[in-house]
Design a protein around this motif. Structure first.
Motif, PDB file in Angstrom:
ATOM      1  N   VAL A 125       0.156   2.138   5.742  1.00 43.16           N
ATOM      2  CA  VAL A 125      -1.409   1.051   5.114  1.00 43.16           C
ATOM      3  C   VAL A 125      -0.894  -0.032   6.253  1.00 43.16           C
ATOM      4  N   SER A 126      -1.980   0.101   7.053  1.00 47.61           N
ATOM      5  CA  SER A 126      -1.419  -1.859   8.129  1.00 47.61           C
ATOM      6  C   SER A 126      -2.291  -2.538   7.743  1.00 47.61           C
TER       7      SER A 126
ATOM      8  N   ILE B 246      -8.456  -7.039   5.208  1.00 49.51           N
ATOM      9  CA  ILE B 246      -9.125  -5.902   5.341  1.00 49.51           C
ATOM     10  C   ILE B 246      -7.425  -5.414   6.024  1.00 49.51           C
ATOM     11  N   TYR B 247      -7.464  -3.754   5.339  1.00 51.30           N
ATOM     12  CA  TYR B 247      -6.347  -3.018   5.386  1.00 51.30           C
ATOM     13  C   TYR B 247      -6.442  -1.842   6.060  1.00 51.30           C
ATOM     14  N   ALA B 248      -5.621  -1.411   6.606  1.00 50.25           N
ATOM     15  CA  ALA B 248      -6.712   0.511   6.866  1.00 50.25           C
ATOM     16  C   ALA B 248      -5.477   1.863   6.742  1.00 50.25           C
ATOM     17  N   LYS B 249      -5.576   2.106   5.872  1.00 49.71           N
ATOM     18  CA  LYS B 249      -4.930   3.283   5.796  1.00 49.71           C
ATOM     19  C   LYS B 249      -5.085   4.409   7.107  1.00 49.71           C
ATOM     20  N   ARG B 250      -3.330   5.190   7.226  1.00 52.44           N
ATOM     21  CA  ARG B 250      -3.122   5.280   9.616  1.00 52.44           C
ATOM     22  C   ARG B 250      -3.462   6.375   9.700  1.00 52.44           C
ATOM     23  N   GLU B 251      -4.411   7.287   9.206  1.00 55.59           N
ATOM     24  CA  GLU B 251      -4.916   8.681   9.824  1.00 55.59           C
ATOM     25  C   GLU B 251      -4.438   9.027  11.033  1.00 55.59           C
ATOM     26  N   ASP B 252      -4.820   8.038  11.512  1.00 56.83           N
ATOM     27  CA  ASP B 252      -4.999   8.161  13.464  1.00 56.83           C
ATOM     28  C   ASP B 252      -3.093   8.350  13.729  1.00 56.83           C
TER      29      ASP B 252
ATOM     30  N   GLU C 280      -0.838   8.867  -1.222  1.00 57.12           N
ATOM     31  CA  GLU C 280       0.076   7.548  -0.482  1.00 57.12           C
ATOM     32  C   GLU C 280      -0.090   6.228  -0.307  1.00 57.12           C
ATOM     33  N   ALA C 281      -1.719   5.928   0.458  1.00 59.52           N
ATOM     34  CA  ALA C 281      -3.021   4.364   0.199  1.00 59.52           C
ATOM     35  C   ALA C 281      -2.170   3.871  -0.776  1.00 59.52           C
ATOM     36  N   ARG C 282      -2.280   4.420  -2.016  1.00 60.72           N
ATOM     37  CA  ARG C 282      -2.369   3.442  -3.269  1.00 60.72           C
ATOM     38  C   ARG C 282      -0.669   2.999  -3.349  1.00 60.72           C
ATOM     39  N   GLU C 283       0.274   3.950  -3.280  1.00 64.11           N
ATOM     40  CA  GLU C 283       1.468   3.264  -3.438  1.00 64.11           C
ATOM     41  C   GLU C 283       1.704   2.361  -2.867  1.00 64.11           C
ATOM     42  N   GLN C 284       1.199   2.374  -1.499  1.00 62.55           N
ATOM     43  CA  GLN C 284       1.423   1.685  -0.196  1.00 62.55           C
ATOM     44  C   GLN C 284       1.125  -0.021  -0.698  1.00 62.55           C
ATOM     45  N   PHE C 285      -0.421   0.038  -0.752  1.00 63.47           N
ATOM     46  CA  PHE C 285      -1.026  -0.444  -0.783  1.00 63.47           C
ATOM     47  C   PHE C 285      -0.734  -1.257  -1.818  1.00 63.47           C
ATOM     48  N   ALA C 286      -0.495  -0.927  -3.322  1.00 61.78           N
ATOM     49  CA  ALA C 286       0.320  -2.031  -4.418  1.00 61.78           C
ATOM     50  C   ALA C 286       1.798  -2.974  -3.534  1.00 61.78           C
TER      51      ALA C 286
END
Length: 401
Positions: free
Chosen positions: A64-65, A79-85, A217-223
């Motif tokens: 997550v960025s 603003i945050y982005a989950k980087r599936e790119d 993943e995003a939930r854990e990373q953002f927290a």
């Protein structure tokens, strides 16, 4: 019992939407797929192999960025982005394609086949086929073949047979029609690896389950990034809706997290000039399931348009139709101009060139951040824009004006 474990029902219904309306010759084959998935999804061997593939081949977890410059530009929400790119092959699609190919291998199939719009599903499936030693057949509309030439080249390099579809609107809906027609004659030896949370049961559930790794993943990373907080707003683009369901899966039981699906409004609200199915659609059947559908005066699926080929579909995943009806997810829209502006802004301000599909979610964040000071927005950057750069620059330039 949580939402994900109680939806869909055993026969594939999310409230009033879903199901499996199949021609009789296909019924035993979809029954075989359903029974194989029910068994393998509980198999420690299958799940262990999938985890190893995700870590050592796909490069998961993706990060997550924090989009600092974009946040400062908007002057409101962070603003945050989950980087599936950054997932291998450049989009979220490989999350379910590797799993579907692994399922095909366990079922004794020798071929996987599918439709594709933007080409990301096609590239991901061709990649999975190469990895597992399977044949691969991809159906793609002629309009999308022209728009997404880099992905067509990638599919062919990976060994896939690309079948151009030249009837009707020559885009994603027709590619699905063509792929289904071809699959009927090959169902004994091939698996139709549907590319989104659409199609007859079990695919809307199966693809959502495989994509749920994004939200987990995003939930854990953002927290971890925010001292244990969850985002206030979570957003993703919606065509068929697989990347959105993947991200939403991590937050759907959290009442304090607002979920937003961003549809493509195209060039106007006139029928045929957008692909905003939930915004303008009606209950109907398409490709073997019940959902919301954009229809013409005769009740047939209507022509659609969006700058983003991967969102170019007159239906939507049945789970999205259900989440709209229950009010759990708010569905909004961004037009071509907004998506293109977001494409340029993210490229120039953050050094990230997004897929045009993902740019719709970025456009939502740009529009909403200023209205929500003190809040946080997590969007799904579902894919990178390598596939779009030739089309964008040749058609619209470099965004200098």
């Amino acid at each position: 019992m949580g939402y994900l474990t109680s939806n869909p029902t055993r026969d594939g219904w999310f409230g009033d939407y879903g199901g499996a309306m199949l021609p009789p010759p296909l019924e035993p084959h979809f029954k075989e797929i359903r029974e194989a998935y029910d068994q393998l999804s509980k198999s420690s061997e299958f799940l262990t192999e999938l985890r190893l593939i995700r870590k050592h081949f796909q490069g998961r977890p993706t990060p997550v960025s924090y989009l600092k410059n974009l946040s400062e530009l908007c002057g409101g929400a962070q603003i945050y982005a989950k980087r599936e790119d950054l997932n291998h092959t450049g989009a979220h699609k490989l999350n379910h394609c590797m799993a579907e190919a692994l399922l095909a291998k366990h079922m004794g199939k020798t071929k996987i086949m599918a439709e594709t719009g933007a080409g990301q599903h096609g590239v991901a499936l061709a990649t999975a086929a190469a990895y597992f030693g399977l044949d691969c057949e991809i159906h793609m509309g002629e309009i999308d073949i022209e728009k997404e030439a880099p992905n067509v080249t990638r599919m062919k390099l990976l060994g896939a047979t690309v079948v151009p579809v030249g009837f009707g609107g020559r885009s994603l809906k027709e590619a699905v029609d063509s792929a289904f027609q071809s699959y009927v004659a090959q169902a004994d030896t091939a698996l139709f690896a549907i590319g989104s949370v659409v199609g007859p049961h079990p695919f809307p559930k199966m693809v959502r389950d495989f994509q749920s790794i994004v939200g987990i993943e995003a939930r854990e990373q953002f927290a971890e990034m925010t001292g244990g907080q969850l985002p206030d707003m979570v957003a993703a683009c919606v065509g068929g809706g697989s990347n959105a369901m993947g991200l939403f899966a991590g937050f759907i039981d959290e009442d304090g997290v607002d979920l937003y699906g961003v549809e493509p409004l195209g060039t106007s609200s006139k029928l045929g000039e957008h692909a905003a199915t939930i915004t303008f659609g009606h209950d109907g059947d398409i490709h073997g399931f019940r959902t919301l559908v954009l229809t013409d005066e005769e009740g047939e699926p209507a022509p659609v348009h969006t700058i983003a080929s991967g969102l170019d579909y007159p239906g939507v995943g049945p789970e999205h139709a259900h989440l709209h009806k229950t009010g759990r997810v708010s569905y909004v829209a961004a037009n071509d101009k907004e998506a293109l502006d977001a494409f340029y802004k993210l490229s120039r301000l953050e050094g990230i060139i997004p897929a045009l599909e993902s740019a719709h979610a970025v456009a939502f964040a740009l529009r909403e951040a200023g209205k929500n000071p003190g809040k946080s927005i997590l969007l799904n950057l579902s894919g990178r824009g390598d596939k779009d750069i030739d089309y964008v620059t040749e058609t619209f330039g470099f965004g200098d004006e």
